[in-house]
Design a protein around this motif. Structure first.
Motif, PDB file in Angstrom:
ATOM      1  N   GLU A  49       6.236 -54.994  60.115  1.00 28.00           N
ATOM      2  CA  GLU A  49       5.549 -54.435  61.156  1.00 28.00           C
ATOM      3  C   GLU A  49       3.942 -54.647  61.124  1.00 28.00           C
ATOM      4  OE1 GLU A  49       4.379 -49.682  62.207  1.00 28.00           O
ATOM      5  OE2 GLU A  49       5.515 -50.168  60.620  1.00 28.00           O
ATOM      6  N   SER A  69       2.712 -55.933  64.645  1.00 25.42           N
ATOM      7  CA  SER A  69       2.089 -55.021  65.455  1.00 25.42           C
ATOM      8  C   SER A  69       0.809 -55.704  66.047  1.00 25.42           C
ATOM      9  CB  SER A  69       1.802 -54.131  64.553  1.00 25.42           C
ATOM     10  OG  SER A  69       2.633 -53.168  64.080  1.00 25.42           O
ATOM     11  N   ILE A  88       1.553 -54.700  70.650  1.00 22.03           N
ATOM     12  CA  ILE A  88       1.216 -53.287  70.049  1.00 22.03           C
ATOM     13  C   ILE A  88       1.013 -52.324  71.304  1.00 22.03           C
ATOM     14  CG2 ILE A  88      -1.531 -53.469  70.825  1.00 22.03           C
ATOM     15  CD1 ILE A  88      -2.024 -52.477  68.205  1.00 22.03           C
ATOM     16  N   GLY A  90       0.317 -57.748  73.210  1.00 20.38           N
ATOM     17  CA  GLY A  90      -0.462 -57.905  71.919  1.00 20.38           C
ATOM     18  C   GLY A  90      -1.904 -57.899  72.108  1.00 20.38           C
ATOM     19  N   PRO A 126      -0.221 -47.067  72.069  1.00 23.42           N
ATOM     20  CA  PRO A 126       1.003 -46.835  71.125  1.00 23.42           C
ATOM     21  C   PRO A 126       1.289 -45.190  70.842  1.00 23.42           C
ATOM     22  CG  PRO A 126      -0.222 -48.694  70.383  1.00 23.42           C
ATOM     23  CD  PRO A 126      -0.910 -48.230  71.357  1.00 23.42           C
ATOM     24  N   VAL A 174      -2.115 -50.513  60.020  1.00 24.11           N
ATOM     25  CA  VAL A 174      -0.571 -50.342  59.580  1.00 24.11           C
ATOM     26  C   VAL A 174      -0.452 -49.948  58.245  1.00 24.11           C
ATOM     27  CG1 VAL A 174       1.600 -51.263  59.628  1.00 24.11           C
ATOM     28  CG2 VAL A 174       0.113 -51.656  61.581  1.00 24.11           C
ATOM     29  N   ASP A 221      -4.622 -44.551  61.715  1.00 21.70           N
ATOM     30  CA  ASP A 221      -3.843 -44.804  62.988  1.00 21.70           C
ATOM     31  C   ASP A 221      -3.434 -43.662  63.773  1.00 21.70           C
ATOM     32  OD1 ASP A 221      -2.498 -46.141  65.100  1.00 21.70           O
ATOM     33  OD2 ASP A 221      -0.957 -46.718  63.802  1.00 21.70           O
TER      34      ASP A 221
END
Length: 372
Positions: free
Chosen positions: A64, A68, A72, A81, A177, A258, A291
């Protein structure tokens, strides 16, 4: 052992909050520092046990973190992305440098700087839910970077605009996201959330806030840009090497978020999600350094009332603008314009706290007084 691990995660959280403002070396190498903190937090979390949840390192988390930054968000059904967009736009500006400079000069000639600032903040905030927060942020920084204003004014415009983009992106699943995760989690009973779910429930708060941010942005711009020094529009023509270096920094930044998000997940699942709605609203200030998609995934569920969902989301969306790691637009802008953590916080923290306080009154006080 779990108590020691919990204390370790709390220490890392405090370090993430404090050191970027106290240590110059960290302030100018924030992505490396956050990456190291993320790796450490994820390692420590492996000593904690959460029923039904994977903690610590795993192939899934590593995958991930690697993927990511390259995938994303979704724009019109197409995965995109942040790294590819940063590279593509940087190279486009390099090759079409003169055309872009002429376009921005024409814009400045036709409109006053105050109107440009207001429209940038409001229009990009509202369209970010359709074009995505990533594209809105890149359009923002390229225009602001070329405007004939002093550096302090550019920082003020960018920080306020990133608050606006972060809020506006919360209106549809295309925005960022976090919104994609929320709609997915609420797609079943009792909410059966579809494309318009977030707009239907958040627009009454978000749209007035975006317009208010436009007014605030003009006020801050007027205060920081006196107009005493004659400046000219200047689109920066970076060399390809610098464009690739910036994309690499953004990649490392997203990886760090992440790792931080998964590293702090045991604390989120064990403590944060059990806090009452009014308290959870304020605790979501941690979105300034974590995040917000990870927090939303842990907090939002069909078992919550609509009021709980709305207050949690607004807390996450607002707090995301306070500090550089809080949101993707912040990261893009800080990397491009060289904004330090301290410079961002000088504008972002007081503005974010005012917004949090105003929305807290709107969301909770009428119910406590028996008006709703």
């Amino acid at each position: 052992m779990e108590m020691v691990a919990t204390l370790g995660l709390l220490v890392i959280f405090v370090l993430v909050l404090v050191l970027p403002f106290r240590v110059k070396c960290i302030e100018h190498n924030l992505e490396v520092f956050l990456f190291a903190c993320g790796v450490t937090a994820l390692t420590i979390s492996g000593f904690m046990t959460i029923p039904g949840e994977q903690t610590g390192w795993s192939l899934k988390i590593v995958t991930e973190a690697l993927i990511s930054p390259l995938n994303i968000a979704t724009l019109w059904g197409i995965p995109i992305g942040i790294v590819q967009i940063v590279l593509l736009v940087g190279l486009l500006i390099y090759f079409f440098y003169h055309q872009m400079q002429r376009a921005i000069i024409n814009l400045v000639d036709r409109f006053s700087l105050k109107w440009i600032v207001f429209l940038l903040i409001v229009v990009l905030g509202l369209v970010s839910s359709i074009i995505s927060a990533i594209l809105a942020a890149i359009i923002l920084i390229e225009i602001v970077n070329a405007l004939p204003v002093v550096r302090k004014a550019k920082i003020d415009i960018v920080v306020v605009s990133c608050f606006s983009i972060g809020l506006g992106a919360g209106l549809t699943p295309l925005g960022e996201p976090l919104t994609t995760i929320v709609v997915s989690k609420l797609s079943g009973a009792p909410y059966h959330a579809g494309f318009a779910f977030l707009f239907d429930n958040l627009a009454i708060y978000v749209i007035p806030a975006v317009i208010a941010l436009g007014v605030i942005g003009v006020f801050l711009f007027s205060r920081s840009h006196t107009g005493g020094t004659k400046l000219v529009c200047n689109v920066e023509r970076e060399q390809p090497r610098d464009i690739f270096i910036r994309a690499g920094k953004v990649y490392l930044f997203i990886m760090a978020l992440v790792f931080l998000g998964d590293g702090f997940k045991p604390l989120i699942l064990e403590y944060i999600i059990n806090i009452p709605p009014a308290g959870l609203y304020w605790v979501n200030i941690v979105s300034a350094v974590l995040d917000n998609a990870t927090l939303a995934a842990a907090e939002i569920s069909p078992a919550l009332s609509l009021t709980q969902i709305t207050s949690a989301l607004l807390g996450l969306l607002i707090a995301g603008g306070m500090l550089i790691p809080g949101n993707i637009p912040n990261i893009i802008a800080a990397c491009k314009l060289g904004i330090t953590s301290r410079e961002w916080a000088q504008v972002g923290l007081p503005l974010g706290m005012v917004l949090m306080a105003v929305f807290f009154v709107i969301l909770f006080v009428p119910a406590w007084l028996g008006f709703v």
